[in-house]
Scaffold this motif. Structure first.
Motif, PDB file in Angstrom:
ATOM      1  N   MET A   1      -2.110   1.914   0.813  1.00  0.00           N
ATOM      2  CA  MET A   1      -2.006   1.179  -0.450  1.00  0.00           C
ATOM      3  C   MET A   1      -1.958  -0.323  -0.180  1.00  0.00           C
ATOM      4  N   ALA A   2      -2.822  -1.054  -0.846  1.00  0.00           N
ATOM      5  CA  ALA A   2      -2.849  -2.502  -0.629  1.00  0.00           C
ATOM      6  C   ALA A   2      -1.641  -3.156  -1.281  1.00  0.00           C
ATOM      7  N   ALA A   3      -1.240  -4.276  -0.704  1.00  0.00           N
ATOM      8  CA  ALA A   3      -0.076  -4.983  -1.224  1.00  0.00           C
ATOM      9  C   ALA A   3      -0.323  -5.419  -2.651  1.00  0.00           C
ATOM     10  N   GLY A   4       0.615  -5.175  -3.506  1.00  0.00           N
ATOM     11  CA  GLY A   4       0.476  -5.597  -4.895  1.00  0.00           C
ATOM     12  C   GLY A   4      -0.570  -4.819  -5.650  1.00  0.00           C
ATOM     13  N   GLN A   5      -1.099  -3.756  -5.042  1.00  0.00           N
ATOM     14  CA  GLN A   5      -2.101  -2.954  -5.751  1.00  0.00           C
ATOM     15  C   GLN A   5      -1.651  -1.497  -5.726  1.00  0.00           C
ATOM     16  N   PRO A   6      -0.585  -1.188  -6.469  1.00  0.00           N
ATOM     17  CA  PRO A   6       0.029   0.143  -6.349  1.00  0.00           C
ATOM     18  C   PRO A   6      -0.935   1.278  -6.708  1.00  0.00           C
ATOM     19  N   ASN A   7      -1.926   0.995  -7.501  1.00  0.00           N
ATOM     20  CA  ASN A   7      -2.822   2.079  -7.919  1.00  0.00           C
ATOM     21  C   ASN A   7      -4.110   2.131  -7.107  1.00  0.00           C
ATOM     22  N   ARG A   8      -4.179   1.317  -6.033  1.00  0.00           N
ATOM     23  CA  ARG A   8      -5.407   1.316  -5.236  1.00  0.00           C
ATOM     24  C   ARG A   8      -5.410   2.501  -4.294  1.00  0.00           C
ATOM     25  N   LEU A   9      -6.515   3.206  -4.250  1.00  0.00           N
ATOM     26  CA  LEU A   9      -6.639   4.338  -3.341  1.00  0.00           C
ATOM     27  C   LEU A   9      -6.919   3.816  -1.928  1.00  0.00           C
ATOM     28  N   PRO A  10      -6.452   4.554  -0.927  1.00  0.00           N
ATOM     29  CA  PRO A  10      -6.621   4.056   0.447  1.00  0.00           C
ATOM     30  C   PRO A  10      -8.067   4.104   0.929  1.00  0.00           C
ATOM     31  N   HIS A  11      -8.864   4.988   0.374  1.00  0.00           N
ATOM     32  CA  HIS A  11     -10.234   5.135   0.867  1.00  0.00           C
ATOM     33  C   HIS A  11     -11.201   5.123  -0.317  1.00  0.00           C
ATOM     34  N   GLY A  12     -12.452   4.976   0.067  1.00  0.00           N
ATOM     35  CA  GLY A  12     -13.539   5.209  -0.894  1.00  0.00           C
ATOM     36  C   GLY A  12     -13.773   4.033  -1.821  1.00  0.00           C
ATOM     37  N   GLY A  13     -14.675   4.232  -2.733  1.00  0.00           N
ATOM     38  CA  GLY A  13     -15.007   3.197  -3.698  1.00  0.00           C
ATOM     39  C   GLY A  13     -16.019   2.213  -3.145  1.00  0.00           C
ATOM     40  N   ARG A  14     -16.549   1.386  -4.019  1.00  0.00           N
ATOM     41  CA  ARG A  14     -17.574   0.407  -3.630  1.00  0.00           C
ATOM     42  C   ARG A  14     -16.971  -0.999  -3.577  1.00  0.00           C
ATOM     43  N   ILE A  15     -15.731  -1.049  -3.184  1.00  0.00           N
ATOM     44  CA  ILE A  15     -15.057  -2.335  -3.042  1.00  0.00           C
ATOM     45  C   ILE A  15     -14.960  -2.671  -1.566  1.00  0.00           C
ATOM     46  N   ASP A  16     -14.777  -3.945  -1.296  1.00  0.00           N
ATOM     47  CA  ASP A  16     -14.685  -4.394   0.097  1.00  0.00           C
ATOM     48  C   ASP A  16     -13.242  -4.790   0.388  1.00  0.00           C
TER      49      ASP A  16
END
Lengths: 1008, 183, 105
Positions: A1-16
């Motif tokens: 989990m990214a700092a300050g991004q509690p809902n961010r998934l650890p893998h996947g997606g088209r984000i960098d």
């Protein structure tokens, strides 16, 4: 989990994840990743409250993931570069982005206006109409307060620092939408040799493929999309436009596309372009804009945490964001099952799939692979159930679930509560038929898909994919291929065979069962609000109220309830609203129909509409060959048509009045010079030129001798004066015609029209010489001396070169044509000269004229001088309702011939004695210069009819008092009479009707 | 042009000075007027719509009975009177319009893009090939646009609009790195 | 924006043209033989049909030719555009508008 991004998934997606981007929202600092939208970044950061609703100020969260988003409407940037009203779902995240919700005061988390929500039923449809209509005079007070509390973003507070541009383009096939169908259509067309433009509103091509778990031709869908794009990039004449919304489909296959070139407002300061408007003429169009998911209508369905199921999938799959931890999925069709699978795969708990259908698979859910996969994941399916209400105010905390008996207007009983923080809803799908409709295409209601489908096209276009009602991936790909090939065939090209790709996506669909309104615990007018249009706070109760108050037509209901207005134009609510309306009216949906789809599909900035036509390029500025001299002399400019003309030439800080008085006296007493180059000039020649001009002008053209000049007027066929000017007979079969500055193009068009359409037997050629010749008017008693001093090869005395004649000459060593005509009433010469030599001639004149104190004068002095002489200015003293007779020009009207407009002068209306006629006016007080346009009245006191108006008005320095010209009913018979000029806030001023010729009525001065 | 014969990237704009212009009207379907004019001009007067011929002069088709002859400024007087004399027997009109026009050259690989910003014509080389010309709009001015060698365009604009058009072009070409003084 | 086919210059954007009203309105040979009502009819009244409409357009920014267009006033479809038969031929044109030799392109 990214700092300050509690809902961010650890893998996947088209984000960098290696590119964190800091941004601020509502004054707080956040971080997202490259590839995020503002919406996905906010959701990753756990922000669920992003705005307040328009009227009721209810807390709102993100509902969608694209152009349909009604709630997350943002003000981006600050100051002059600010952009109001952008949905967070369409704002690409960039470092330093500064966003504020457009609604919520003092802040989105605590909004004073939220009390509106507790005022119960008061604020229903038509509230403003009913409440603030009386007393009428109070509206301006109401309006002030209403405007302050209402509305969206704030207009930027300075000139837009960004650069925008337009680009015209042509193509064989324009493909709108770069999802599976659009990519296939573009491939089919481009591979066949067509010139293709492919536009997609997302920053990446692929559409639904970017959030799809399916694979195509054995590779993940997004990867397949990337390879299709790469293939297109390699083809000739294929233009790919990402971040480009096709927002308008206009006549004759003309489409408009708004391209977002720079991500951040203000970021094009370096000279790059912020947005570009593509104006495309396409021979064929493929519309592959996909479809829009419909929400479901139940109590409190606007609570943050209630989202479109497809949007939930997009956030999970494309942006690696988990919108909730415990979800209830509420649907009436299959597609939301994929959302449940996505959520479960991302680690969320899916409390249940609430499916209103009783289902092909009995009460356990749909048949087919989707049903099996859901079952395998252990997700409970409540078939034949609905979510009737949700709990929680700033965030959903639970859902009330009830049995569904198929009666929208009954009441639910025995609800069970299920805790959850996310309700993913799907009410079915509506093809994005906007462009098809804008193009005039018909829509048909489909009774099995329960949506409007594009039917017969009126222009050269094809619909494809989900926008054509093809819900499955396999169908979309095939349909895109078909549309592309059909477009190519229509072009007369041979379609190159393109293989339809293979896909493993589940295509077995169980039919949708319509569900337009979910029943509540209380009846529809008393239950908690059931929103149809989130942006306008339009509810089921509002539509029922509108019907009770007599509205039947969908367009009227729209305007009464505001359904479908706003920045989202009802992308989510329209179909639900129409269906509810149909239901309330007891009609079928196609009987109610849709409201009209108009451009723009999504909001378009003013900047991109204006393009580069701003500032000095707003409108062409036409200048004469002598313009730079006028500028250097410091003359203020007047705009006449598109021309920029010197207004006056101030000396030693003079104001307009002082300068004009001096210039007028100089012309009357010694010598003035004016740049009259803007006059229209036409060469007319040919064997029939006399006959032709006899029909156009009112005077006896044929009687003019070669070398003679004459003043002529051109009436329209209705008898009204159109234009005037001096003409000269330059040869037996040749004339030189001049027109007013503003009338040049219109007069040439007028003459050509008659020559080409009505009198083609007349052999006459017309050539515009307006730009070739410059005209310098030297006026005043010393004008002859000036020419003599300059050195002229012809005698200039009165006998050799009389008034109203013209002669070619060599003046100061340059070839010119001299006209002895006068617009000032003084001895005058108009020097016509090749524009290449005009500035040099002007300089020589100024030099030679020094001994006469030569005075350059501008348009204002020209106006005063001609008004003193009673010469008209067409377009100022006339307005299209004035005949030559009204102007006292009977002497110009030949009795010996017909001319255009002559018959009309005998119409009863043109013979009325009380027609407004052109006269002079003198202010009785001897000093008031009447404002032009002043209304004239016959007497004072009680309310009285107007009898005319002032057309021209000046202070005459030469006469020492003001003069005015006016159109007065029956004016010519009323000379000597006193009438009154209405004055704002003052008593009417008595004015005396006089002759319009104030100065040298016998015309002696011009004949010397 | 680069050494490879390909147009250089970007765009270049220049004013072509020392030019003179004649406007010619005659009916090409009647008598020997066209042939007479061609004898005097020493080159074909293009009969086909929206084309031009280039030899000693450039002769642009303006309409079915109208052409613009662009030539060296010092040739205009004599050429004009030769034409007027030679065509005296025909219904025709010859006018010196040298003062009325300004000629601009726009070239480079991006020239087409710059023009497409303000011109609704399809400038694809297949549709607007060398030898073609058109009277059309550029920005908000009316112009005569002609395609020369690939990526070289000639623009003839009315003098009074030329300041505006130069500004327009300078602005339109700026993102492509053009250096062109607006005045 | 309409795409109008100039019979000489081919298809061009609407912005290059100016509109000239209904085609085929012939100017009466002897205006004075007409009653005021008949004259007013010629002057002011137009057919304004729903559907096919013959109208005049001028390629103002192009070849300056006037020509005829048949346009559907509902769909805005242009069925054809044509040269005026009389132009330069010594015959009155407006009364006998017919299709030109052939439509270009």
């Amino acid at each position: 989990m990214a700092a300050g991004q509690p809902n961010r998934l650890p893998h996947g997606g088209r984000i960098d994840r290696s590119q964190p981007l800091a941004f601020s929202f509502d004054g707080r600092a956040f971080e997202g990743f490259a590839g995020d939208t503002l919406a996905s970044a906010l959701m990753a950061a756990g922000v669920s409250l992003v705005g307040r609703s328009f009227k009721l100020r209810r807390p709102r969260g993100i509902v969608g993931s694209g152009a349909e988003e009604p709630n997350a409407i943002m003000q981006i940037g600050e100051g002059a570069a600010a952009q109001p009203n952008l949905p967070a779902t369409r704002v690409e995240l960039c470092g330093g982005l500064n966003a504020r919700p457009t609604r919520g005061w003092p802040g989105v988390r605590f909004d004073i206006g939220a009390v509106n929500d507790f005022f119960g039923r008061v604020l229903g449809a038509g509230f403003y109409y009913k409440t603030f209509m009386w007393p009428r005079s109070w509206w301006k007070h109401y309006e002030h307060a209403i405007r302050k509390s209402a509305g969206f973003g704030q207009a930027p507070d300075g000139p837009d620092p960004d650069r925008y541009e337009h680009m015209n383009a042509h193509c064989d096939v324009l493909v709108a939408g770069g999802g599976p169908a659009g990519l296939m259509a573009a491939l089919a067309a481009a591979k066949s040799g067509a010139r293709v433009i492919l536009a997609d509103e997302q920053n990446e091509f692929g559409g639904s493929l970017l959030a799809s778990a399916a694979s195509i031709d054995g590779v993940p869908a997004a990867e397949w999309a990337a390879s299709a794009v790469a293939e297109l990039q390699g083809l000739d004449d294929c233009v790919l436009l990402p971040s480009s919304t096709v927002f308008g489909y206009h006549d004759h296959n003309f489409l408009t596309i708004a391209e977002r070139c720079a991500v951040h407002p203000g970021s094009s300061n370096g000279g790059g372009v912020r947005e570009r408007l593509w104006r495309v003429r396409a021979r064929q169009v493929v519309l592959a804009q996909g479809s829009l998911e419909r929400p479901l209508v139940f109590c409190n369905n606007d609570r943050p945490g209630v989202m479109l199921a497809s949007a939930v999938s997009t956030y999970v799959e494309r942006y690696a964001v988990l919108p909730g931890r415990r979800a209830v999925v509420f649907t009436n069709n299959d597609s939301a099952y994929r959302t449940a699978i996505s959520l479960a795969g991302a680690g969320a708990e899916v409390a249940a799939i609430v499916d209103s259908r009783f289902g092909g698979g009995g009460r356990t859910g749909p048949a087919g692979e989707l049903g099996a996969r859901v079952q395998a994941l252990g997700i409970p399916v409540l078939a034949g159930h609905v979510v009737s209400d949700v709990a929680g105010r700033r965030r959903v905390t639970g859902a009330s679930i009830a049995r569904w008996y198929g009666d929208s207007w009954g009441n639910v009983r025995n609800t069970i509560r299920m805790d959850c923080d996310l309700v993913a809803v799907s009410g079915g799908w509506s093809p994005a038929v906007h462009l098809h409709s804008q193009a005039g295409g018909r829509l048909d209601w489909d009774e099995t898909r329960h949506c409007f489908l594009p039917a017969e096209a009126r222009q050269a276009h094809f619909s494809a994919g989900a926008g054509n009602g093809k819900w499955s991936l396999r169908e979309c790909l095939a349909d895109g291929l078909r549309a592309g090939a059909e477009a190519v065939s229509k072009l007369g090209l041979k379609p190159v065979a393109v293989r339809a790709p293979d896909t493993d996506a589940d295509d077995g669909e169980n039919p949708i069962e319509p569900l337009w309104r979910v029943p509540a615990a209380r009846d529809a007018d008393r239950c908690p609000r059931q929103f149809i249009d989130f942006q306008n706070d339009t509810t089921v109760a509002d539509i029922r109220l509108a019907v009770r108050e007599g509205y039947r037509n969908v367009e009227h209901v729209k305007r009464y309830t505001a359904l479908g207005f706003g920045t989202d134009q009802g992308k989510l609510g329209n179909i639900n609203g129409m269906a509810v309306l149909a239901n309330v009216l007891g009609k079928a949906i196609p009987e109610v129909g849709t409201t009209t789809f108009r451009p723009a599909y999504t909001p378009v900035s003013f900047g991109v509409c204006a393009g580069e036509s701003v500032g000095e390029l707003y409108d062409p500025v036409r200048t004469t060959a002598i313009h730079e001299w006028h500028e250097a002399a410091g003359a203020p400019m007047e705009t006449v048509g598109q021309w920029r003309r010197p207004w006056y030439f101030p000396r030693n800080g003079e104001d307009l009045h002082a300068a004009v008085a001096r210039e007028c006296l100089a012309v009357r007493k010694s010598l003035g010079v004016m740049d009259a180059s803007t006059l229209g000039k036409i060469d007319a020649c040919g064997p029939d030129v006399v006959e032709f001009l006899e029909r156009i002008y009112t005077h006896n053209v044929g009687r003019m001798k070669v070398g003679r000049c004459a003043y002529g007027v051109i009436p329209g066929e209705d008898g009204m004066l159109m234009d005037d000017g001096v003409m000269a007979r330059t040869g037996e079969h040749r004339f030189y015609l001049t027109t007013t500055t503003g009338g040049a193009a219109a007069v040439l068009d007028w003459m050509e029209k008659w020559l080409q359409t009505e009198w083609p037997e007349l052999e006459v050629y017309l050539t515009s010489l307006t730009d070739h010749y410059s005209t310098i008017a030297a006026a005043g008693p010393n004008s002859r001396s000036l020419l003599e001093k300059l050195g002229c090869d012809i005698p200039l005395d009165k006998e050799s070169f009389p008034f109203m004649t013209m002669k070619p000459a060599v003046l100061a060593g340059m070839r010119v044509t001299l006209f002895r005509v006068s617009f000032s009433g003084e001895l005058a010469f108009e020097i016509n000269i090749d524009s290449n030599d005009a500035l040099a001639m002007w300089r020589k004149i100024m030099e030679a004229g020094a001994e006469f104190d030569i005075t350059p004068y501008g348009t204002e002095t020209m106006h005063v001088l001609r008004a003193e002489k009673g010469f008209i200015i067409a377009g100022q003293d006339t307005d299209g309702s004035v005949t030559p007779v009204d102007l006292g020009m009977n002497w110009l009207l030949s009795k010996d011939k017909d001319f255009l407009g002559k018959r009309s002068l005998q119409r009863p209306d043109c013979l009325r004695e009380d027609r407004k006629q052109w006269v002079g006016l003198l202010s009785q007080d001897g000093r008031t210069v009447l404002p032009e346009g002043t209304q004239l009245i016959g007497d004072t006191g009680k309310p009285t009819a107007m009898c005319g108006h002032v057309t021209s008005s000046y202070f005459s320095a030469c006469l020492g008092h003001p003069i005015a010209l006016a159109l007065v009913a029956g004016g010519r018979q009323r000379k000597g009479e006193t009438i009154y000029a209405a004055q704002a806030g003052r008593d009417p001023l008595p004015v005396r009707i006089v002759s319009p010729v104030f100065y040298d009525p016998k015309g002696k001065r011009q004949h010397v | 042009m680069s050494e490879t014969g390909l147009p250089l990237p970007g765009v270049e704009i220049s004013v072509r000075s020392g030019r003179g212009y004649l406007n010619l009207r005659l009916d090409p379907r009647r008598g020997q007027a066209l042939e007479a004019a061609e004898r005097i001009l020493g080159q074909p007067v293009p009969p086909a719509e929206n084309t031009f011929t280039a030899s000693e002069h450039e002769i642009y088709w303006l309409g079915p009975d109208e052409w613009l002859i662009a030539t060296a400024a010092e040739r205009v007087l004599s050429l004009g009177s030769e034409l007027a004399e030679g065509l005296a027997g025909f219904h025709s009109a010859v006018n010196d319009v040298s003062g009325g026009h300004v000629e601009l050259l726009v070239s480079g690989a991006d020239a087409r893009m710059v023009l497409a910003k303000g011109c609704t014509l399809d400038l694809h080389p297949r549709e607007f090939a060398p030898g073609q010309c058109a009277q059309t709009g550029l920005g908000r001015a009316a112009v005569l646009l002609a395609a020369g060698d690939p990526s070289i365009y000639t623009i003839v604009v009315r003098r009074s609009f030329s300041d505006y058009l130069r500004r327009w072009l300078a602005n339109a070409a700026r993102p492509y790195g053009a250096r062109f003084p607006a005045r | 924006m309409l795409l109008i086919e100039c019979p000489w210059c081919g298809p061009r954007a609407e912005t290059e043209f100016s509109y000239g009203g209904e085609a085929g309105i012939e100017r009466p040979a002897d205006p004075y033989a007409l009653s005021d009502a008949e004259w007013a009819d010629y002057l002011f009244f137009r057919s304004n049909p729903r559907g096919a409409h013959r109208e005049l357009w001028n390629h103002a920014q192009g070849c300056r030719r006037w020509f005829g267009v048949e346009r559907d006033t509902v769909s805005y479809r242009i069925e054809k555009s044509y040269r005026l038969s009389g132009a330069g031929s010594g015959r009155p044109a407006a009364a006998h508008i017919e299709a030109s030799e052939e439509k270009r392109r």
